[in-house]
Design a protein around this motif. Structure first.
Motif, mmCIF file in Angstrom:
data_model
loop_
_atom_site.group_PDB
_atom_site.id
_atom_site.type_symbol
_atom_site.label_atom_id
_atom_site.label_comp_id
_atom_site.label_asym_id
_atom_site.label_seq_id
_atom_site.Cartn_x
_atom_site.Cartn_y
_atom_site.Cartn_z
ATOM 1 N N ALA A 4 0.844 -1.194 0.000
ATOM 2 C CA ALA A 4 0.000 0.000 0.000
ATOM 3 C C ALA A 4 0.880 1.246 0.000
ATOM 4 O O ALA A 4 2.007 1.229 0.519
ATOM 5 N N TRP A 5 0.354 2.306 -0.581
ATOM 6 C CA TRP A 5 1.034 3.598 -0.552
ATOM 7 C C TRP A 5 0.784 4.275 0.800
ATOM 8 O O TRP A 5 -0.334 4.294 1.306
ATOM 9 N N HIS A 6 1.854 4.816 1.383
ATOM 10 C CA HIS A 6 1.794 5.481 2.681
ATOM 11 C C HIS A 6 2.178 6.954 2.526
ATOM 12 O O HIS A 6 3.076 7.292 1.732
ATOM 13 N N LEU A 7 1.541 7.819 3.297
ATOM 14 C CA LEU A 7 1.946 9.225 3.364
ATOM 15 C C LEU A 7 3.013 9.367 4.442
ATOM 16 O O LEU A 7 2.761 9.065 5.615
ATOM 17 N N MET A 8 4.198 9.827 4.049
ATOM 18 C CA MET A 8 5.323 9.890 4.972
ATOM 19 C C MET A 8 5.562 11.291 5.538
ATOM 20 O O MET A 8 6.135 11.440 6.613
ATOM 21 N N GLN A 9 5.155 12.312 4.784
ATOM 22 C CA GLN A 9 5.268 13.681 5.274
ATOM 23 C C GLN A 9 4.241 14.547 4.551
ATOM 24 O O GLN A 9 3.780 14.202 3.473
ATOM 25 N N ARG A 10 3.855 15.674 5.171
ATOM 26 C CA ARG A 10 2.885 16.576 4.573
ATOM 27 C C ARG A 10 3.537 17.358 3.427
ATOM 28 O O ARG A 10 4.591 17.983 3.621
ATOM 29 N N PRO A 11 2.943 17.346 2.241
ATOM 30 C CA PRO A 11 3.531 18.088 1.124
ATOM 31 C C PRO A 11 3.496 19.598 1.359
ATOM 32 O O PRO A 11 2.606 20.117 2.037
ATOM 33 N N LYS A 12 4.447 20.270 0.773
ATOM 34 C CA LYS A 12 4.451 21.723 0.719
ATOM 35 C C LYS A 12 4.318 22.108 -0.744
ATOM 36 O O LYS A 12 5.242 21.923 -1.530
ATOM 37 N N GLY A 13 3.148 22.610 -1.113
ATOM 38 C CA GLY A 13 2.880 22.846 -2.526
ATOM 39 C C GLY A 13 2.553 21.529 -3.214
ATOM 40 O O GLY A 13 1.885 20.669 -2.653
ATOM 41 N N LYS A 14 3.048 21.356 -4.422
ATOM 42 C CA LYS A 14 2.763 20.140 -5.177
ATOM 43 C C LYS A 14 3.471 18.953 -4.542
ATOM 44 O O LYS A 14 4.661 19.006 -4.250
ATOM 45 N N PRO A 15 2.762 17.844 -4.318
ATOM 46 C CA PRO A 15 3.394 16.664 -3.713
ATOM 47 C C PRO A 15 4.519 16.113 -4.584
ATOM 48 O O PRO A 15 4.527 16.277 -5.810
ATOM 49 N N THR A 16 5.453 15.438 -3.932
ATOM 50 C CA THR A 16 6.559 14.786 -4.627
ATOM 51 C C THR A 16 6.691 13.361 -4.086
ATOM 52 O O THR A 16 6.084 12.995 -3.072
ATOM 53 N N HIS A 17 7.535 12.584 -4.746
ATOM 54 C CA HIS A 17 7.758 11.204 -4.307
ATOM 55 C C HIS A 17 8.416 11.134 -2.931
ATOM 56 O O HIS A 17 8.365 10.091 -2.276
ATOM 57 N N ASP A 18 9.032 12.227 -2.481
ATOM 58 C CA ASP A 18 9.606 12.240 -1.139
ATOM 59 C C ASP A 18 8.522 12.209 -0.064
ATOM 60 O O ASP A 18 8.806 11.884 1.096
ATOM 61 N N ASP A 19 7.293 12.545 -0.432
ATOM 62 C CA ASP A 19 6.201 12.623 0.538
ATOM 63 C C ASP A 19 5.523 11.276 0.781
ATOM 64 O O ASP A 19 4.725 11.143 1.721
ATOM 65 N N VAL A 20 5.797 10.295 -0.061
ATOM 66 C CA VAL A 20 5.079 9.022 0.011
ATOM 67 C C VAL A 20 6.040 7.846 -0.092
ATOM 68 O O VAL A 20 7.200 8.009 -0.462
#
Length: 332
Positions: A4-20
């Motif tokens: 499953a895809w997990h949210l790892m951090q809250r995005p700032k602006g447009k989400p990136t792969h670092d956020d998930v």
């Protein structure tokens, strides 16, 4: 093992792969009243961006470090729930993953309407239901109305275009690029404005002239910001606005300065926000209306399909760059 895809951090602006992150998960034990579902189709939708922020919204925010969820169509592969059998096709909210063990109370067995199951994530699901109830109930649209639809080449917008034409309305859409505008017109729209080419408001006024109208009676808003402001400017007296989405602002932190917002007062405009889930008790009514329109070809769908669970986040990001024409889906 399930993933499953997990949210790892809250995005700032447009989400990136670092956020998930895509990670393995352990499934819950199959207990009484539960089913084991293997997903075949996943939906990604703009509203999911708001759930990545820790703010009040009509859906709970995704929890950090936890699996995300969303619309999915799958097949039951094991059941301990009355009324649900192995092989049943179901609609659930256990998306962003390939498998789930969930309470049967939270899923819906798909009715046999003679269409492919993925339609229940598109024109027979959130997409079509949002279009139908937003246009016919919220905006109280009727034959003879002039309707402006933003993001008309998107999933909801393209459904609105076709429903409005089927109900005898004049339709002006907006879309990004000549190819998308051509597709919107192929769906029956009387005019389509390319918002990437010149002044949106100027082009909308020209489109009104082309269809022999002075203003719009209905605005179906999927975009917000500049599109909403332009709709204020070209609205007729007592025009009705169905506020469905504002994707143009989801990744913007700066506010937008509306130039024509004061027209709400003088033109007695009616703006109403709505959520698809408001109408879930009326889905039988929706299926009865939309099912025959899809089966007959009166309402068509177009899907942008990405393959594999690994592609889900890229599919989601594509919503914000205009990568989709019609509904964005992930096929597992």
């Amino acid at each position: 093992m399930a993933k499953a895809w997990h949210l790892m951090q809250r995005p700032k602006g447009k989400p990136t792969h670092d956020d998930v992150a895509l990670k393995e998960i352990e499934l819950a034990p199959l207990e009484d009243g539960m089913v084991h579902v293997r997903n075949h189709w996943l939906s990604v939708d703009p509203y999911m961006r708001a759930r990545m922020d820790d703010t009040d919204s009509y859906f709970d925010a995704f929890k950090l470090g936890q699996p995300m969820d969303g619309g999915a169509v799958g097949e039951i592969i094991a059941s301990k729930a009355d009324g649900f059998e192995v092989g049943d096709k179901v609609l659930s909210f256990a998306g962003w993953r390939d498998e789930a063990v969930i309470p049967a109370a939270g899923i819906h067995k798909l009715p046999d309407l003679g269409v492919d199951p993925y339609h229940f994530l598109a024109n027979l699901g959130l997409t079509g239901g949002t279009a139908w109830f937003g246009l016919m109930d919220v905006a109280e649209a009727k034959a003879g109305d002039v309707v402006f639809v933003s993001a008309a080449a998107g999933a909801v917008g393209s459904a609105v275009v076709q429903i409005a034409k089927a109900k005898g309305m004049t339709v002006i859409g907006s879309a990004g690029g000549a190819d998308k505008c051509a597709w919107v017109k192929s769906l029956g729209a009387d005019a389509c404005v390319d918002y990437k080419n010149g002044s949106l408001l100027k082009n909308l006024k020209a489109a009104l002239g082309d269809v022999g109208a002075k203003g719009i009676d209905v605005y179906f808003d999927n975009v917000g910001r500049e599109h909403l402001d332009a709709a204020f400017a070209i609205a007729e007296q007592e025009a009705r606005f169905a506020e469905c989405g504002m994707i143009d602002g989801y990744n913007h932190e700066a506010p937008y300065g509306f130039k024509y917002i004061a027209y709400i007062i003088g033109k007695r405009l009616q703006l109403k926000g709505f959520i698809y889930t408001d109408y879930q008790p009326r889905m039988g009514e929706f299926y009865a209306a939309m099912g025959p329109m899809i089966a007959s070809g009166e309402v068509q769908s177009r899907e942008t399909v990405m393959e594999g669970l690994d592609s889900t986040f890229d599919a989601f990001l594509g919503l914000f760059s205009g990568a989709n024409t019609g509904k964005m889906l992930v096929k597992l």
